[in-house]
Design a protein around this motif. Structure first.
Motif, PDB file in Angstrom:
ATOM      1  N   ILE A 101       3.964  -8.994  -1.317  1.00 25.74           N
ATOM      2  CA  ILE A 101       3.749  -7.410  -1.496  1.00 25.74           C
ATOM      3  C   ILE A 101       2.399  -7.063  -2.352  1.00 25.74           C
ATOM      4  O   ILE A 101       1.660  -6.316  -2.294  1.00 25.74           O
ATOM      5  N   LEU A 109      -0.754  -7.924  -0.814  1.00 27.49           N
ATOM      6  CA  LEU A 109      -1.028  -6.793   0.354  1.00 27.49           C
ATOM      7  C   LEU A 109      -1.599  -5.578  -0.313  1.00 27.49           C
ATOM      8  O   LEU A 109      -2.545  -4.931   0.151  1.00 27.49           O
ATOM      9  N   ARG A 110      -1.064  -5.021  -1.633  1.00 26.16           N
ATOM     10  CA  ARG A 110      -1.550  -4.012  -2.146  1.00 26.16           C
ATOM     11  C   ARG A 110      -3.001  -4.281  -2.518  1.00 26.16           C
ATOM     12  O   ARG A 110      -3.756  -3.311  -2.563  1.00 26.16           O
ATOM     13  N   THR A 114      -5.573  -4.072   0.049  1.00 27.73           N
ATOM     14  CA  THR A 114      -5.419  -2.911   0.712  1.00 27.73           C
ATOM     15  C   THR A 114      -6.308  -1.955  -0.216  1.00 27.73           C
ATOM     16  O   THR A 114      -7.147  -1.143   0.294  1.00 27.73           O
ATOM     17  N   ILE A 139      -0.473   1.219  -0.824  1.00 30.42           N
ATOM     18  CA  ILE A 139       0.793   0.931  -0.505  1.00 30.42           C
ATOM     19  C   ILE A 139       1.740   0.753  -1.866  1.00 30.42           C
ATOM     20  O   ILE A 139       1.028   0.454  -2.947  1.00 30.42           O
ATOM     21  N   THR A 195       3.822   4.016   2.298  1.00 27.04           N
ATOM     22  CA  THR A 195       2.378   4.062   2.521  1.00 27.04           C
ATOM     23  C   THR A 195       1.864   5.273   2.510  1.00 27.04           C
ATOM     24  O   THR A 195       2.312   6.175   3.071  1.00 27.04           O
ATOM     25  N   THR A 238       1.425   1.116   8.719  1.00 31.71           N
ATOM     26  CA  THR A 238       2.899   1.022   8.279  1.00 31.71           C
ATOM     27  C   THR A 238       3.666  -0.001   9.316  1.00 31.71           C
ATOM     28  O   THR A 238       4.479  -0.791   8.570  1.00 31.71           O
ATOM     29  N   ASP A 258       2.548  -2.291  10.915  1.00 26.84           N
ATOM     30  CA  ASP A 258       1.994  -3.829  10.659  1.00 26.84           C
ATOM     31  C   ASP A 258       2.526  -4.604   9.289  1.00 26.84           C
ATOM     32  O   ASP A 258       2.840  -5.484   9.325  1.00 26.84           O
ATOM     33  N   LEU A 259       2.659  -3.432   8.384  1.00 27.65           N
ATOM     34  CA  LEU A 259       3.198  -3.700   7.035  1.00 27.65           C
ATOM     35  C   LEU A 259       4.750  -4.424   7.290  1.00 27.65           C
ATOM     36  O   LEU A 259       5.209  -5.339   6.640  1.00 27.65           O
ATOM     37  N   GLN A 277       5.048  -7.680   8.820  1.00 25.89           N
ATOM     38  CA  GLN A 277       4.906  -8.783   7.903  1.00 25.89           C
ATOM     39  C   GLN A 277       5.835  -8.983   6.747  1.00 25.89           C
ATOM     40  O   GLN A 277       6.323  -9.987   6.502  1.00 25.89           O
TER      41      GLN A 277
END
Length: 780
Positions: free
Chosen positions: A286, A289-290, A293, A318, A331, A338, A340-341, A344
């Motif tokens: 996570i 990912l943040r 982004t 995120i 998000t 959201t 897609d997140l 994942q």
């Protein structure tokens, strides 16, 4: 692979040295890794010079324990932690000190208090030689009813070993966990997570909560956990003890349940740290990912990029918060992002962590239109005016009325002060005149010139200040001093001496400087204009925030609180307070302490909520008057007589006749709020637990609190709410959703407790985890 490459290119190491330096400079991850290795090596050198513990019979301090653990770090792993760290008697004594419920009992650890229960040296030898038998230290408690599973609890000896392992794992992993991982960490509890949501989350649009199927850790999850631990710790004995704890069912991790992080006896001391270790890979994913982004949506300075424009830039962000097994992902972007997140997250949890996710409950919700339950509270994104509403017309009228009353009171005080001045002046003049008549000169027993001079000076300053504060007085005096004077005529000024003309001009300059009302009027107008401009600016900023910003609103689930109050018996079907007859067998002080413990836990837990006033009403009215009615039922008296005896603050007297107040007073409850925010103590099911004192002539037993030597104990029988109501806590229709329950294996068990620890247990200072429940007493 890295070794093969180094071996094959050994002859070209000198020629590729410059390329290696360039690649390190261009790769920030390698630089960060190098810095971390250098810092670890420096820590090893620094801690290796620390002197060992001089007395092996005294517990280590936490810095000494940290240095001892870091000394066993080499080549990226910690090794032999059980034999070299956990098996050390000072480390085991530190674990005993952490398990001691009261701070004044810590001094007893240096005495034979621990030796009365087990030998620390023998326990250390068993751990060092891998002879420690986990199964022999487990006690299985069968529930009183036929339905339900049995509960396996560790005895005090095994609890010390578990606490020692927890301390070592905390040193190894705590600094490696991400910042949004809460629970089971020092200073990072529920309120810290709520504080992060309220202060850091900006403009949330969509969110979803990860919900797991209610299922315990299986064999594959235990194997996965052991593999994760082996990545940082090279210790087969430690891995074997963890596996044995899962096999004996002493250590049980049930995701999707209602007891993790709440201090229930069925929760092992290792559960929190092991959950954080197991989810650390998910947290890192996570976090990546943040970061990705944020790199795709860089920040812009609105003053430079959008200067002079009415467009407001909202970056896509995120946010994530994880409290043990509760995960919330937020998000500020689109719903497709959201979704897609979410895919994942589900792929990682079901694939790599091999967990079962409840897909129906893991739905995407609108942050502005729907509330979401998280950490036992309700979250929703609202406009800033909802959290900080502007003053209503009624409040404005009340404020103006208060200001008028304040002004009238100031005028009355000024008039009274002037009257006192006149009286004092007349007294001084009468005294001076009397002395003058008695003798030709003034004779005083003491000198009062300085005092009189100071009094008149302060009076003069106040009069001048009051005069300059009135524009009408200034204009009147200015008109009298500057208008109509013959010295201002030109043909007369030439016939007068120059010194007189200069003196008159200087006097007029001083009059214009100090008394001319134009300057004062301009200053007042400027101040009024500035106030109007500030109000307009604040209104414009507030309007812009209303249109462009969303804040996090945290509410207490009032309906669930009322349902819990009704189910426990505080209120009847009409919502009125009623007595609880089960508590009549207790002493008056214990009855008040039981109610006070429930009330204080709720106040501490929900003090971060926006509707905290509703919770305060429940505690102030329902719990307080239910306690008064219970006392009235016990003594067969009326409510008014009970209030007259105990007062509304429920005051009781101790053996010395000193009044004590255990229940929070009304004034104290009114002062509570979000400003005194702190991480609350675990909610250990005080609402569903009642300890009934036994009236029996049993011999004296030792207190079951950890390492308590007191023999003046009283035997209490555990009575659970779900057994009294014949309700299954897993049935959400009859039980309050999200409200945990103590395991039925403790129902009707008898526990000897001293007066200090029964007080702490009632008031919530300690929980059932601070008590050795395996040392219960069999009483018919």
């Amino acid at each position: 692979m890295g070794r093969l490459l180094r071996g094959s290119n050994s002859g070209k190491s000198k020629s590729s040295a410059s390329d290696l330096r360039v690649s390190m400079l261009l790769n920030p991850k390698r630089i960060a890794t190098l810095h971390s290795r250098v810092s670890i090596l420096s820590l090893l050198r620094r801690h290796s010079t620390l002197p060992p513990n001089p007395n092996p019979t005294t517990p280590l301090t936490k810095p000494q324990l940290k240095a001892l653990v870091i000394n066993h770090y080499s080549r990226g792993k910690f090794s032999n932690l059980i034999q070299n760290v956990v098996a050390s008697p000072p480390v085991l004594l530190l674990a005993c000190q952490n398990l001691t419920p009261r701070s004044n009992d810590v001094n007893s650890l240096a005495s034979p208090a621990v030796a009365l229960r087990f030998s620390v040296e023998e326990l250390g030898r068993e751990l060092g030689e891998n002879r420690f038998d986990v199964e022999s230290c487990c006690v299985r408690m069968v529930p009183s009813r036929k339905k339900g599973e049995s509960l396996v609890l560790p005895n005090l000896k095994l609890k010390v070993v578990i606490e020692a392992i927890r301390m070592v794992l905390e040193i190894v992993y705590d600094e490696r966990l991400v910042t949004f991982a809460y629970g089971g960490r020092v200073g990072m509890g529920r309120h810290t997570a709520i504080r992060y949501l309220k202060n850091s989350v900006q403009n949330p649009n969509w969110w979803f909560k990860v919900t797991f199927d209610r299922e315990k850790f299986e064999h594959k999850n235990v194997n996965k956990l052991c593999l994760i631990i082996e990545e940082k710790i090279k210790d087969t004995v430690l891995i074997g003890i963890v596996r044995k704890l899962f096999e004996c069912e002493v250590l049980q991790i049930e995701l999707g349940g209602c007891y993790l992080g709440r201090g229930f006896p069925q929760e092992c001391g290792l559960s929190s740290i092991l959950i954080n270790v197991y989810f650390n890979g998910f947290d890192k994913e996570i976090q990546d990912l943040r970061i990705r982004t944020n790199q795709e949506n860089p920040r812009f300075d609105s003053n430079e990029v959008l200067s002079g424009s009415s467009v407001f830039y909202k970056p896509v962000k995120i946010y994530a918060v994880r409290y043990l097994d509760e995960i919330l992902v937020i998000t500020s972007g689109s719903k497709m992002l959201t979704m897609d997140l979410k895919n994942q997250v589900m792929k990682f949890l079901e694939g790599k962590l091999e967990l079962k996710v409840d897909r129906l409950k893991m739905a995407i919700h609108s942050a502005t239109m729907e509330k979401i339950d998280f950490l036992g509270m309700e979250l929703q994104a609202v406009q800033p005016s909802v959290l900080r509403p502007p003053m209503s017309e009624k409040a404005i009228r009340a404020q103006k009325k208060y200001l008028r009353q304040k002004e009238v009171k100031a005028i009355e005080l000024r008039n009274a002060r002037e009257t006192n001045r006149k009286k004092l002046g007349l007294k001084i003049l009468a005294h001076v005149f009397k002395k003058l008549k008695q003798s030709d000169e003034f004779k005083f027993d003491f000198h009062i010139e300085n005092e009189v001079r100071e009094i008149f000076r302060t009076w003069a300053d106040e009069v001048v200040k009051e005069f300059l504060g009135s524009l009408e007085e200034q204009a009147n005096w200015y008109r009298m001093l500057s208008v109509g004077d013959f010295l201002s005529l030109r043909h007369i000024r030439h016939q007068l001496p120059q010194e007189l003309v200069d003196a008159y001009d200087h006097f007029q300059e001083q009059v214009d400087k100090h008394i001319k009302p134009v300057k004062a009027r301009k200053a007042l107008e400027e101040a009024e204009r500035r106030v109007v401009e500030e109000e307009e600016q604040k209104y414009a900023e507030r309007t812009v925030q209303e249109l462009t910003r969303l804040c996090m609103k945290v509410d207490a689930p009032i309906e669930l609180v009322r349902k819990a109050v009704k189910m426990a018996g505080f209120t009847n079907n009409m919502g009125r307070p009623r007595p609880i007859k089960l508590l009549i067998a207790l002493e008056d002080t214990d009855i008040i302490k039981w109610y006070a413990g429930v009330g204080r836990r709720w106040l501490d837990f929900f003090c971060c909520c926006h509707n905290f006033k509703m919770v305060k009403t429940v505690v102030t009215y329902h719990l307080r008057f239910s306690c008064l009615l219970t006392l009235a039922e016990k003594h067969e008296s009326t409510k008014l007589e009970t209030i007259r005896h105990y007062t509304k603050d429920l005051k009781v007297s101790d053996f010395n006749g000193i009044e004590e107040v255990h229940f929070p007073a009304e004034r104290e409850i009114k002062m509570m709020g979000d400003k005194n925010l702190s991480d609350p103590k675990p909610v250990d099911g005080a609402l569903s637990l009642a300890l009934i004192r036994l009236a029996s002539d049993e011999p004296a037993y030792s207190c079951v609190a950890h390492f308590c030597d007191r023999k003046d104990t009283i035997v209490y029988r555990v009575r659970l709410l779900q057994n009294r109501l014949n309700v299954n806590p897993l049935d959400e229709k009859k039980w309050v959703p999200g409200m945990g329950a103590i395991h039925e294996g403790l129902n009707r068990k008898c526990l000897p407790l001293c007066s200090d620890h029964i007080h702490d247990l009632y008031m919530g200072t300690i929980s059932l985890q601070d008590i050795d429940c395996t040392s219960f007493v069999d009483v018919d």
